[in-house]
Design a protein around this motif. Structure first.
Motif, PDB file in Angstrom:
ATOM      1  N   MET A   1     -86.580 -32.013  45.763  1.00 50.72           N
ATOM      2  CA  MET A   1     -87.609 -31.341  45.156  1.00 50.72           C
ATOM      3  C   MET A   1     -88.775 -31.720  45.402  1.00 50.72           C
ATOM      4  O   MET A   1     -89.300 -32.953  45.467  1.00 50.72           O
ATOM      5  CB  MET A   1     -87.299 -31.176  43.526  1.00 50.72           C
ATOM      6  CG  MET A   1     -85.887 -30.563  43.300  1.00 50.72           C
ATOM      7  SD  MET A   1     -85.893 -30.421  41.427  1.00 50.72           S
ATOM      8  CE  MET A   1     -85.540 -32.068  40.842  1.00 50.72           C
ATOM      9  N   SER A   2     -89.799 -30.806  45.381  1.00 48.84           N
ATOM     10  CA  SER A   2     -91.278 -31.096  45.717  1.00 48.84           C
ATOM     11  C   SER A   2     -92.028 -31.566  44.480  1.00 48.84           C
ATOM     12  O   SER A   2     -91.584 -31.271  43.335  1.00 48.84           O
ATOM     13  CB  SER A   2     -91.908 -29.779  46.156  1.00 48.84           C
ATOM     14  OG  SER A   2     -93.268 -29.904  46.315  1.00 48.84           O
ATOM     15  N   ARG A   3     -92.998 -32.514  44.866  1.00 45.54           N
ATOM     16  CA  ARG A   3     -93.790 -32.968  43.943  1.00 45.54           C
ATOM     17  C   ARG A   3     -95.139 -32.084  43.698  1.00 45.54           C
ATOM     18  O   ARG A   3     -96.125 -32.494  42.800  1.00 45.54           O
ATOM     19  CB  ARG A   3     -94.378 -34.244  44.182  1.00 45.54           C
ATOM     20  CG  ARG A   3     -93.117 -35.424  43.951  1.00 45.54           C
ATOM     21  CD  ARG A   3     -93.747 -36.856  44.372  1.00 45.54           C
ATOM     22  NE  ARG A   3     -92.513 -37.725  44.202  1.00 45.54           N
ATOM     23  CZ  ARG A   3     -92.069 -38.489  43.085  1.00 45.54           C
ATOM     24  NH1 ARG A   3     -92.456 -38.020  41.996  1.00 45.54           N
ATOM     25  NH2 ARG A   3     -91.081 -39.169  43.190  1.00 45.54           N
ATOM     26  N   ASP A 288     -75.187 -14.856  41.528  1.00 45.96           N
ATOM     27  CA  ASP A 288     -75.051 -16.208  41.458  1.00 45.96           C
ATOM     28  C   ASP A 288     -75.795 -16.885  42.583  1.00 45.96           C
ATOM     29  O   ASP A 288     -75.457 -16.586  43.648  1.00 45.96           O
ATOM     30  CB  ASP A 288     -73.512 -16.355  41.558  1.00 45.96           C
ATOM     31  CG  ASP A 288     -72.670 -15.995  40.172  1.00 45.96           C
ATOM     32  OD1 ASP A 288     -73.310 -16.399  39.195  1.00 45.96           O
ATOM     33  OD2 ASP A 288     -71.435 -15.624  40.466  1.00 45.96           O
ATOM     34  N   VAL A 289     -76.524 -18.041  42.151  1.00 48.98           N
ATOM     35  CA  VAL A 289     -77.296 -18.744  43.104  1.00 48.98           C
ATOM     36  C   VAL A 289     -76.927 -20.238  42.679  1.00 48.98           C
ATOM     37  O   VAL A 289     -77.388 -20.925  41.837  1.00 48.98           O
ATOM     38  CB  VAL A 289     -78.877 -18.633  42.864  1.00 48.98           C
ATOM     39  CG1 VAL A 289     -79.646 -19.298  43.981  1.00 48.98           C
ATOM     40  CG2 VAL A 289     -79.104 -16.925  42.861  1.00 48.98           C
ATOM     41  N   ASP A 290     -76.189 -20.975  43.961  1.00 46.88           N
ATOM     42  CA  ASP A 290     -76.224 -22.319  43.909  1.00 46.88           C
ATOM     43  C   ASP A 290     -75.332 -22.775  42.640  1.00 46.88           C
ATOM     44  O   ASP A 290     -75.748 -23.907  42.010  1.00 46.88           O
ATOM     45  CB  ASP A 290     -77.478 -23.145  44.024  1.00 46.88           C
ATOM     46  CG  ASP A 290     -77.489 -24.326  44.548  1.00 46.88           C
ATOM     47  OD1 ASP A 290     -76.140 -24.715  44.890  1.00 46.88           O
ATOM     48  OD2 ASP A 290     -78.506 -25.303  44.579  1.00 46.88           O
ATOM     49  N   GLY A 291     -74.536 -21.903  42.359  1.00 43.96           N
ATOM     50  CA  GLY A 291     -73.760 -22.273  41.179  1.00 43.96           C
ATOM     51  C   GLY A 291     -74.050 -21.791  39.732  1.00 43.96           C
ATOM     52  O   GLY A 291     -73.470 -22.136  38.868  1.00 43.96           O
ATOM     53  N   VAL A 292     -75.251 -21.114  39.622  1.00 45.73           N
ATOM     54  CA  VAL A 292     -75.861 -20.781  38.351  1.00 45.73           C
ATOM     55  C   VAL A 292     -75.961 -19.063  38.360  1.00 45.73           C
ATOM     56  O   VAL A 292     -76.156 -18.588  39.371  1.00 45.73           O
ATOM     57  CB  VAL A 292     -77.046 -21.344  37.842  1.00 45.73           C
ATOM     58  CG1 VAL A 292     -76.789 -22.805  37.809  1.00 45.73           C
ATOM     59  CG2 VAL A 292     -78.332 -21.118  38.918  1.00 45.73           C
ATOM     60  N   LEU A 341     -86.973 -22.016  41.163  1.00 46.78           N
ATOM     61  CA  LEU A 341     -85.672 -22.421  40.951  1.00 46.78           C
ATOM     62  C   LEU A 341     -85.107 -23.859  41.461  1.00 46.78           C
ATOM     63  O   LEU A 341     -84.624 -24.408  40.660  1.00 46.78           O
ATOM     64  CB  LEU A 341     -84.685 -21.296  41.524  1.00 46.78           C
ATOM     65  CG  LEU A 341     -84.576 -20.098  40.972  1.00 46.78           C
ATOM     66  CD1 LEU A 341     -83.923 -19.091  41.996  1.00 46.78           C
ATOM     67  CD2 LEU A 341     -83.899 -20.197  39.653  1.00 46.78           C
ATOM     68  N   GLU A 342     -85.739 -23.981  42.661  1.00 47.71           N
ATOM     69  CA  GLU A 342     -85.652 -25.413  43.017  1.00 47.71           C
ATOM     70  C   GLU A 342     -86.340 -26.758  42.374  1.00 47.71           C
ATOM     71  O   GLU A 342     -85.736 -27.487  42.119  1.00 47.71           O
ATOM     72  CB  GLU A 342     -85.880 -25.653  44.652  1.00 47.71           C
ATOM     73  CG  GLU A 342     -85.732 -26.775  45.235  1.00 47.71           C
ATOM     74  CD  GLU A 342     -85.756 -26.736  46.902  1.00 47.71           C
ATOM     75  OE1 GLU A 342     -85.528 -27.767  47.258  1.00 47.71           O
ATOM     76  OE2 GLU A 342     -85.929 -25.395  47.428  1.00 47.71           O
ATOM     77  N   GLY A 346     -83.484 -27.533  40.368  1.00 48.49           N
ATOM     78  CA  GLY A 346     -82.644 -28.063  41.348  1.00 48.49           C
ATOM     79  C   GLY A 346     -81.731 -26.973  42.167  1.00 48.49           C
ATOM     80  O   GLY A 346     -80.705 -27.509  42.617  1.00 48.49           O
ATOM     81  N   VAL A 347     -81.910 -25.779  41.871  1.00 47.84           N
ATOM     82  CA  VAL A 347     -81.139 -24.877  42.335  1.00 47.84           C
ATOM     83  C   VAL A 347     -81.677 -24.240  43.793  1.00 47.84           C
ATOM     84  O   VAL A 347     -82.900 -23.693  43.730  1.00 47.84           O
ATOM     85  CB  VAL A 347     -81.036 -23.437  41.442  1.00 47.84           C
ATOM     86  CG1 VAL A 347     -80.452 -22.254  41.934  1.00 47.84           C
ATOM     87  CG2 VAL A 347     -80.237 -23.941  39.863  1.00 47.84           C
ATOM     88  N   VAL A 348     -80.895 -24.272  44.706  1.00 47.93           N
ATOM     89  CA  VAL A 348     -81.189 -23.801  45.920  1.00 47.93           C
ATOM     90  C   VAL A 348     -80.831 -22.416  46.329  1.00 47.93           C
ATOM     91  O   VAL A 348     -79.843 -22.233  46.487  1.00 47.93           O
ATOM     92  CB  VAL A 348     -81.099 -24.813  47.053  1.00 47.93           C
ATOM     93  CG1 VAL A 348     -81.557 -24.295  48.366  1.00 47.93           C
ATOM     94  CG2 VAL A 348     -81.837 -26.147  46.811  1.00 47.93           C
ATOM     95  N   ASP A 349     -81.645 -21.335  46.776  1.00 48.17           N
ATOM     96  CA  ASP A 349     -81.367 -20.277  47.405  1.00 48.17           C
ATOM     97  C   ASP A 349     -81.805 -19.977  48.685  1.00 48.17           C
ATOM     98  O   ASP A 349     -82.706 -20.245  49.064  1.00 48.17           O
ATOM     99  CB  ASP A 349     -82.184 -19.171  46.323  1.00 48.17           C
ATOM    100  CG  ASP A 349     -81.758 -17.718  46.750  1.00 48.17           C
ATOM    101  OD1 ASP A 349     -80.771 -17.360  47.394  1.00 48.17           O
ATOM    102  OD2 ASP A 349     -82.600 -16.923  46.414  1.00 48.17           O
TER     103      ASP A 349
END
Length: 459
Positions: A1-3, A288-292, A341-342, A346-349
């Motif tokens: 993840m970006s800061r 559904d995106v990356d399990g969510v 999201l990411e 922490g959700v990656v599309d």
């Protein structure tokens, strides 16, 4: 993840895509975060802030659907009843279909109605009534309940149901049922309200690479239920929090039950290979995106784009508003949603990977496709496929207001599997995913783009 923080990201993304002005809001971890950048207009610039008004386009549709849910909860509307129970003057060329179409079919785009109807019915209080009268000439694209096809017409008809049941204009009914109790003081339909506040104008990119101001600011009044609301990022995030909540306004006023809000996010019909989602609830697109599971809706106006996405299981929402056409505005909004999201969840599309070019498969889909308002041309040069989408010349010629420019050709790739799916990989339609339709003999008869059916026609 970006800061990188939200403000830094949207400033960089706005510069990357060349968007004149943007406003973004995120609800995460029990707190609101806002960031704005750029100007309301390239010709009369004012800084965009979190209260700047943008045209929402189809992000209006959840307001219409939620109002009908409230009327249903009060026993004033039965969602499974035929539309004619509430709008007895509703007529189609297919009389049997007009008798069968239900309120719920309008809300999940299964009524068989086309995407748009070219009809101007003025700005008076009778605009919706006059619009519905013109449906007598609108041919269906499918029998009621047979398939999903995104329909502005269906939502405008739903708005007329609201008028008939409440005895109010659509705009007044939405204010009474939703805007006032929820404290959405920066959400309106009336240009007289807008012009007293800071608002963003749309921009379209010319062939010379420079932006011009879009001269039609919002759609006609009859299209308000499907796409005419104007709002700020603050109001939209409050609206999102209401849908994530228990049905009460921030002051404790009960507007809808928690069960009714959850019902809106439960699958009513499956979608096939659509960028819009995997399924439809009541109005909401479910994906559904990356399990969510995400719940959302996008919208477009002339040179403006809006995006609203919820993740109920994480109590999360993101809103992105931009004031430029698809090459910039839509691309910016999509980038913001993926980044949020990411970086917050922490959700990656990610987009799927298209197949290598296959000449036989490509030539199977090459051709012209159309609906009431637009055409799609798919072509090949023997090394790759392109897709070009534009407004029909006769529609453009007959319009008495400026319409958005046509989109230049973009690359199209076919996706693995036997579902006839595709992905657009460039231009203003970048990232759009859809599918082709075949008849019983296996011949391609149509294409779905952004949930809208386009039928193949002879060249």
């Amino acid at each position: 993840m970006s800061r990188v923080g939200l403000s830094d990201f949207i400033e960089a993304a706005a510069a990357k895509f060349g968007v004149p002005g943007v406003a973004v809001g995120v609800w995460a971890g029990g707190r609101e975060v806002y960031a704005s950048h750029g100007v309301t207009s390239v010709t009369n610039p004012l800084p965009v802030d979190q209260d700047t008004l943008f045209v929402l386009g189809s992000v209006t549709k959840p307001f219409t659907a939620t109002a009908l849910m409230r009327l249903a909860a009060e026993g004033r509307v039965d969602l499974e009843a035929p539309v004619r129970r509430y709008v007895p003057e509703f007529v189609l060329p297919d009389e049997r279909a007009a008798e069968q179409i239900t309120v719920s079919q309008l809300l999940n785009h299964t009524a068989g109605l086309d995407w748009r109807m070219s009809a101007e019915t003025g700005e008076g209080d009778d605009a919706l009534a006059a619009y519905v009268a013109k449906l007598a000439d609108l041919e269906l694209i499918a029998p009621p309940g047979a398939r999903v096809s995104y329909s502005q017409v269906g939502y405008d008809l739903a708005g007329r149901i609201i008028e008939k049941v409440t005895g109010l204009t659509y705009e007044r009914a939405i204010a009474v049922l939703l805007l006032q109790p929820l404290g959405l003081s920066h959400t309106t339909f009336a240009t007289n309200d807008v012009m007293t506040r800071r608002f963003a104008v749309g921009h379209n990119l010319g062939e010379d690479g420079t932006f011009s101001v879009a001269r039609q600011w919002k759609d006609s009044r009859a299209n308000n239920p499907g796409g005419g609301a104007v709002s700020s990022v603050v109001d939209l995030l409050r609206w999102a929090r209401f849908h994530l909540g228990d049905g009460r306004a921030e002051d404790g006023t009960r507007v809808l039950s928690a069960a009714a809000l959850r019902q809106m996010t439960e699958q009513t019909v499956e979608l096939r290979a659509s960028t819009l989602g995997d399924a439809l609830g009541i109005c909401w697109f479910l994906r559904d995106v990356d399990g969510v599971r995400t719940v959302g809706h996008g919208g477009s106006a002339n040179g403006q784009f809006a995006e609203l996405l919820l993740v109920p299981e994480r109590d999360f929402a993101v809103v992105a508003l931009s004031n430029s056409g698809p090459d910039a505005g839509l691309a910016f909004n999509q980038a913001v949603v993926r980044w949020a999201l990411e970086n917050y969840l922490g959700v990656v599309d990610q987009d799927p990977e298209p197949l290598p070019y296959d000449d036989a498969a490509a030539r199977d889909v090459v051709g012209r496709y159309e609906n009431e308002m637009m055409t799609i041309d798919i072509a090949t040069d023997g090394t790759g496929l392109t897709i070009e989408c534009g407004i029909k010349p006769q529609i453009r010629a007959a319009a008495d207001t400026e319409l958005p420019p046509d989109l230049p050709p973009a690359d199209l790739g076919l996706l693995p599997g036997d579902a006839d799916e595709y992905l657009v990989t460039g231009g203003g339609l970048n990232g759009q995913r859809g599918s082709f339709t075949r008849d019983e003999a296996g011949a391609i008869t149509g294409i779905d783009l952004a949930g809208r059916l386009f039928t193949r026609v002879p060249r």
